[in-house]
Design an enzyme around this catalytic site. Structure first.
Site, PDB file in Angstrom:
ATOM      1  N   GLN A  97       0.843  -1.201   0.000  1.00  0.00           N
ATOM      2  CA  GLN A  97       0.000   0.000   0.000  1.00  0.00           C
ATOM      3  C   GLN A  97       0.876   1.248   0.000  1.00  0.00           C
ATOM      4  O   GLN A  97       1.670   1.463   0.923  1.00  0.00           O
ATOM      5  CB  GLN A  97      -0.918   0.026   1.218  1.00  0.00           C
ATOM      6  CG  GLN A  97      -1.920   1.175   1.165  1.00  0.00           C
ATOM      7  CD  GLN A  97      -2.664   1.357   2.470  1.00  0.00           C
ATOM      8  OE1 GLN A  97      -2.095   1.849   3.437  1.00  0.00           O
ATOM      9  NE2 GLN A  97      -3.931   0.981   2.493  1.00  0.00           N
ATOM     10  N   TYR A 167      -5.825  10.858   4.155  1.00  0.00           N
ATOM     11  CA  TYR A 167      -4.444  11.088   3.734  1.00  0.00           C
ATOM     12  C   TYR A 167      -4.437  11.826   2.386  1.00  0.00           C
ATOM     13  O   TYR A 167      -5.497  12.175   1.862  1.00  0.00           O
ATOM     14  CB  TYR A 167      -3.685   9.771   3.679  1.00  0.00           C
ATOM     15  CG  TYR A 167      -3.503   9.155   5.055  1.00  0.00           C
ATOM     16  CD1 TYR A 167      -2.881   9.867   6.077  1.00  0.00           C
ATOM     17  CD2 TYR A 167      -3.986   7.888   5.350  1.00  0.00           C
ATOM     18  CE1 TYR A 167      -2.726   9.323   7.346  1.00  0.00           C
ATOM     19  CE2 TYR A 167      -3.841   7.332   6.613  1.00  0.00           C
ATOM     20  CZ  TYR A 167      -3.212   8.061   7.608  1.00  0.00           C
ATOM     21  OH  TYR A 167      -3.071   7.521   8.864  1.00  0.00           O
ATOM     22  N   ARG A 213      -7.867   2.260  -2.170  1.00  0.00           N
ATOM     23  CA  ARG A 213      -8.666   2.274  -0.941  1.00  0.00           C
ATOM     24  C   ARG A 213      -9.345   3.638  -0.811  1.00  0.00           C
ATOM     25  O   ARG A 213      -8.696   4.679  -0.925  1.00  0.00           O
ATOM     26  CB  ARG A 213      -7.791   1.990   0.273  1.00  0.00           C
ATOM     27  CG  ARG A 213      -8.617   1.662   1.510  1.00  0.00           C
ATOM     28  CD  ARG A 213      -7.812   1.067   2.638  1.00  0.00           C
ATOM     29  NE  ARG A 213      -8.629   0.094   3.362  1.00  0.00           N
ATOM     30  CZ  ARG A 213      -8.417  -0.285   4.601  1.00  0.00           C
ATOM     31  NH1 ARG A 213      -7.395   0.205   5.289  1.00  0.00           N
ATOM     32  NH2 ARG A 213      -9.194  -1.178   5.171  1.00  0.00           N
ATOM     33  N   GLY A 312      -8.735  -7.096   9.972  1.00  0.00           N
ATOM     34  CA  GLY A 312      -7.778  -6.105  10.441  1.00  0.00           C
ATOM     35  C   GLY A 312      -7.234  -6.471  11.799  1.00  0.00           C
ATOM     36  O   GLY A 312      -6.356  -7.318  11.945  1.00  0.00           O
ATOM     37  N   ARG A 313      -7.779  -5.823  12.843  1.00  0.00           N
ATOM     38  CA  ARG A 313      -7.289  -6.084  14.194  1.00  0.00           C
ATOM     39  C   ARG A 313      -7.464  -7.542  14.600  1.00  0.00           C
ATOM     40  O   ARG A 313      -6.679  -8.071  15.393  1.00  0.00           O
ATOM     41  CB  ARG A 313      -8.013  -5.157  15.178  1.00  0.00           C
ATOM     42  CG  ARG A 313      -7.655  -3.687  14.994  1.00  0.00           C
ATOM     43  CD  ARG A 313      -8.627  -2.771  15.728  1.00  0.00           C
ATOM     44  NE  ARG A 313      -9.969  -2.842  15.165  1.00  0.00           N
ATOM     45  CZ  ARG A 313     -11.041  -2.316  15.734  1.00  0.00           C
ATOM     46  NH1 ARG A 313     -10.942  -1.696  16.896  1.00  0.00           N
ATOM     47  NH2 ARG A 313     -12.217  -2.403  15.160  1.00  0.00           N
ATOM     48  N   CYS A 336     -10.568 -11.008  18.517  1.00  0.00           N
ATOM     49  CA  CYS A 336     -10.103  -9.671  18.890  1.00  0.00           C
ATOM     50  C   CYS A 336     -11.028  -9.065  19.936  1.00  0.00           C
ATOM     51  O   CYS A 336     -12.253  -9.179  19.845  1.00  0.00           O
ATOM     52  CB  CYS A 336     -10.066  -8.807  17.634  1.00  0.00           C
ATOM     53  SG  CYS A 336      -9.778  -7.055  17.902  1.00  0.00           S
ATOM     54  N   CYS A 339     -10.203  -3.654  21.734  1.00  0.00           N
ATOM     55  CA  CYS A 339      -9.803  -2.725  22.793  1.00  0.00           C
ATOM     56  C   CYS A 339      -8.992  -1.561  22.249  1.00  0.00           C
ATOM     57  O   CYS A 339      -8.780  -0.562  22.931  1.00  0.00           O
ATOM     58  CB  CYS A 339      -9.005  -3.464  23.863  1.00  0.00           C
ATOM     59  SG  CYS A 339      -7.438  -4.173  23.270  1.00  0.00           S
ATOM     60  N   CYS A 342      -3.790  -1.996  19.945  1.00  0.00           N
ATOM     61  CA  CYS A 342      -2.910  -2.027  18.779  1.00  0.00           C
ATOM     62  C   CYS A 342      -2.825  -0.656  18.127  1.00  0.00           C
ATOM     63  O   CYS A 342      -1.807  -0.318  17.504  1.00  0.00           O
ATOM     64  CB  CYS A 342      -3.403  -3.063  17.777  1.00  0.00           C
ATOM     65  SG  CYS A 342      -5.136  -2.876  17.305  1.00  0.00           S
ATOM     66  N   ALA A 385      -3.854 -12.171  32.075  1.00  0.00           N
ATOM     67  CA  ALA A 385      -2.437 -12.417  32.349  1.00  0.00           C
ATOM     68  C   ALA A 385      -2.230 -13.840  32.846  1.00  0.00           C
ATOM     69  O   ALA A 385      -1.267 -14.519  32.457  1.00  0.00           O
ATOM     70  CB  ALA A 385      -1.916 -11.412  33.371  1.00  0.00           C
TER      71      ALA A 385
END
Length: 651
Positions: A97, A167, A213, A312-313, A336, A339, A342, A385
């Site tokens: 990209q 952008y 895109r 994506g995430r 995912c 949250c 990332c 954790a």
């Protein structure tokens, strides 16, 4: 999803595609690193048929991050070639990209004044850009073409032009950011000229298939909508563009793109569907919108929303989604959490993930798991954790017992799955427990765990989190501490609200963990505005209580990603919970009314009073950190993962 598809002359083995996402894994010169290769190679090995790289800068003036991947110089080609070879060797096709950030950056990153079609500052970054002159526009068009030729030389299978998210290309396309009245603006055709000339210049240098895109909706006043985007895409298709990737938003409306848990999955697929219906069948349409599962992706195809759903995430959280969907990997998808750690990078300078702490250090992480350990662990608690540490230790060969007397595992994350709208979080907890069980982790009762666990060195009072070393005898005892910040340890909240000194403190965490019996119709005043406080108010309201949230600042869920602030306010409105700046004077006299202490913005909690440990922590060698807010939760996961990988902890 497992049917092949072609983008131009490039055949993809399946329709699992990884969306382009900035990582900050490149080095400071913009070169490819081993970390970036390992990260993307893990996703290729996990079965993704197409990987679209993060945005690759075409010119130094277009840097959007300090460690942005770049393609502006020939010296970068060998590194880019290493990247493509690694992904293609694992069966994936690779599109690079190309991007220029335009006004949506900082001069500290670009080394000079920001550039844009018009001298209008981005409302988020608030730096005034330089309005590009004709010769500067021509130079940037040439920079895109030069970078495309470098991607071709590096062996990429295709090229995507980043015209979305505000952008530079998107800035030229949109009347929101392009106020020119010359050959490059003033009408839709003129605003499209910059992109069309970039495409023509690239076509003169390479025959690689092109994707563009676009933000189908910008969600800002004066921005373009799907009605504006469809003609743009139709023009591009007529000029030979092979694919359109449909996204949404600009920086000012970034929450529309960076959705959080509680928002609809597949939210923007309808926009991709409108694009699909408007374009010729041979033009491939990519769709986005919090696609967390193969099942949702299959529905998107069946409903005609897109030809390729972009993960994506979700692809960050689980590198092997395609292989799991195919049954090659028998474990369930670790969904995912949405949250946005990332994106926020709160704990580290690059992409991180509480579900998969291997991200960005994939090879070293799994090499550490291959080091055998004969250790024996008893872990009290089952938060994220704890589940992570238990799995990692068991993968290394350790004998691991997990003790949690709660009805369901998952600690605070499981508790949060009972907040209205957050039920999806339970999917991830169940997947991570299944992963731990598959590695050999056993769940035991507290009495058995206490009998078998042997105390070692007691933690020092000033350092209790994720530490190792020291002598061991028998089983290593590991416990959990929970971060439960309350403004001024209840005292300030009680004084300001007129509570009596003898009143038993009730905190938002006792609402959230279910230890407080909620009476339907009872009146509660929640004195806090952090994420835990807003969630507690929702739990109370859902149980039939009459709830008022007191927030002097009005900044709801201030400790979490901005997306949660929008979600919290709308959820409170749906559940009839008013947000008040102060406790009504009459509330102090209202019979039976209960005050629930949380954390207010600007009223910090003393750190030494914010942590809560159970009796199981006595004599523990290691205390794992658990928290309600995602950034603190993630830090606990990474500390646990670091401990499990360290050579001197498990032997």
């Amino acid at each position: 999803m497992f049917s092949p598809i072609s983008i131009g002359n490039v055949r993809l083995p399946n329709r699992f595609a990884m969306a382009p996402m900035t990582t900050n894994y490149a080095d400071t010169s913009g070169a490819v690193t081993d970390e970036l290769i390992d990260y993307l190679a893990a996703r290729a090995a996990g079965g993704f048929g197409l990987i679209v790289t993060e945005n690759i800068g075409v010119h130094p003036s277009g840097r959007v991050m300090p460690r942005m991947l770049m393609g502006h110089e020939d010296r970068l080609v060998p590194g880019l070639a290493r990247l493509t070879q690694a992904l293609q060797a694992r069966g994936a096709r690779v599109f690079g990209q190309l991007s220029h950030c335009g006004r949506q950056s900082r001069s500290a990153f670009t080394g000079g004044q920001l550039l844009a079609p018009s001298a209008i500052a981005c409302p988020v970054n608030r730096e005034m850009p330089h309005a590009l002159a004709d010769d500067e526009i021509t130079a940037l068009i040439r920079a895109f073409a030069d970078a495309a030729a470098r991607l071709d030389a590096a062996g990429f299978d295709g090229i995507e032009l980043h015209g979305a998210h505000g952008y530079l290309i998107g800035e030229f396309l949109s009347p929101y950011s392009n106020h020119r009245n010359d050959a490059w603006g003033g009408s839709p055709e003129k605003r499209l000229r910059f992109l069309r000339e970039i495409i023509a210049a690239i076509r003169a240098r390479t025959s690689l298939p092109l994707s563009v895109r676009l933000s189908a909706e910008e969600f800002v006043a004066g921005g373009y909508t799907i009605a504006d985007t469809l003609p743009i895409a139709q023009t591009l298709a007529a000029e030979g563009v092979a694919a359109i990737s449909v996204s949404v938003g600009v920086y000012e409306s970034f929450n529309a793109l960076a959705m959080v848990s509680g928002e609809a999955e597949g939210k923007w697929l309808a926009l991709a569907g409108a694009m699909r219906r408007a374009l010729p069948a041979e033009v491939v349409v990519f769709g986005v919108g919090r696609i967390r599962s193969p099942e949702l992706a299959e529905r998107a195809l069946a409903d005609g929303c897109c030809d390729i759903p972009l993960f994506g995430r979700s692809a960050i959280a689980d590198a092997a989604i395609p292989n799991k969907a195919a049954g090659i990997d028998p474990l369930p998808v670790a969904a995912c959490l949405s949250c946005n750690m990332c994106l926020g990078r709160s704990a580290k300078p690059e992409t991180i993930c509480p579900v998969d702490p291997a991200v960005g250090h994939d090879r070293a992480f799994h090499a550490a798991l291959a080091r055998h350990s004969d250790a024996r662990l008893t872990i009290f608690g089952s938060g994220l954790a704890a589940l992570t540490l238990a799995w990692m230790a068991a993968r290394r060969g350790a004998d691991v017992e997990l003790c949690d007397e709660a009805a369901e595992l998952g600690g605070m994350l499981a508790q949060r799955s009972h907040v209205p709208g957050q039920q999806e979080l339970g999917e991830t907890v169940r997947a991570l427990w299944t992963r731990a069980q598959a590695a050999g982790v056993r769940r035991v009762g507290r009495a058995q765990a206490l009998t078998r666990a042997e105390a070692v060195a007691a933690p020092s009072p000033d350092s209790v989190s994720a530490r190792g070393g020291g002598p061991r005898s028998g089983r290593i005892r590991i416990a959990t501490r929970r971060y439960e910040p309350i403004s001024a340890c209840h005292a300030v909240a009680a004084d300001e609200c007129g509570a009596h000194e003898h009143s038993a403190p009730l905190t938002v965490y006792r609402i959230l963990d279910g230890s407080h019996a909620i009476a339907a119709g009872a009146v509660y005043f929640v004195l806090g505005d952090d994420l835990a406080s807003t969630d507690a108010a929702l739990v109370l309201a859902a149980a039939g209580a009459a709830v008022r949230l007191i927030s002097p600042s009005g900044r709801l869920a201030w400790d979490a990603h901005p997306g949660f602030r929008v979600i919290a306010r709308s959820a409170l409105e749906r559940h009839g919970v008013p947000v008040l700046p102060a406790l009504p004077e009459a509330a102090t006299r209202e019979p039976g009314a209960q005050r629930v202490a949380g954390a207010w913005h600007g009223h910090p909690a003393p750190d030494d009073a914010a942590w809560r440990c159970d009796d199981d922590a006595t004599g523990a060698e290691l205390l794992l950190d658990e928290a309600w807010e995602p950034a603190a939760m993630t830090r606990g996961v990474y500390a646990a993962a670091d401990w499990a990988q360290a050579p001197d902890t498990l032997g």
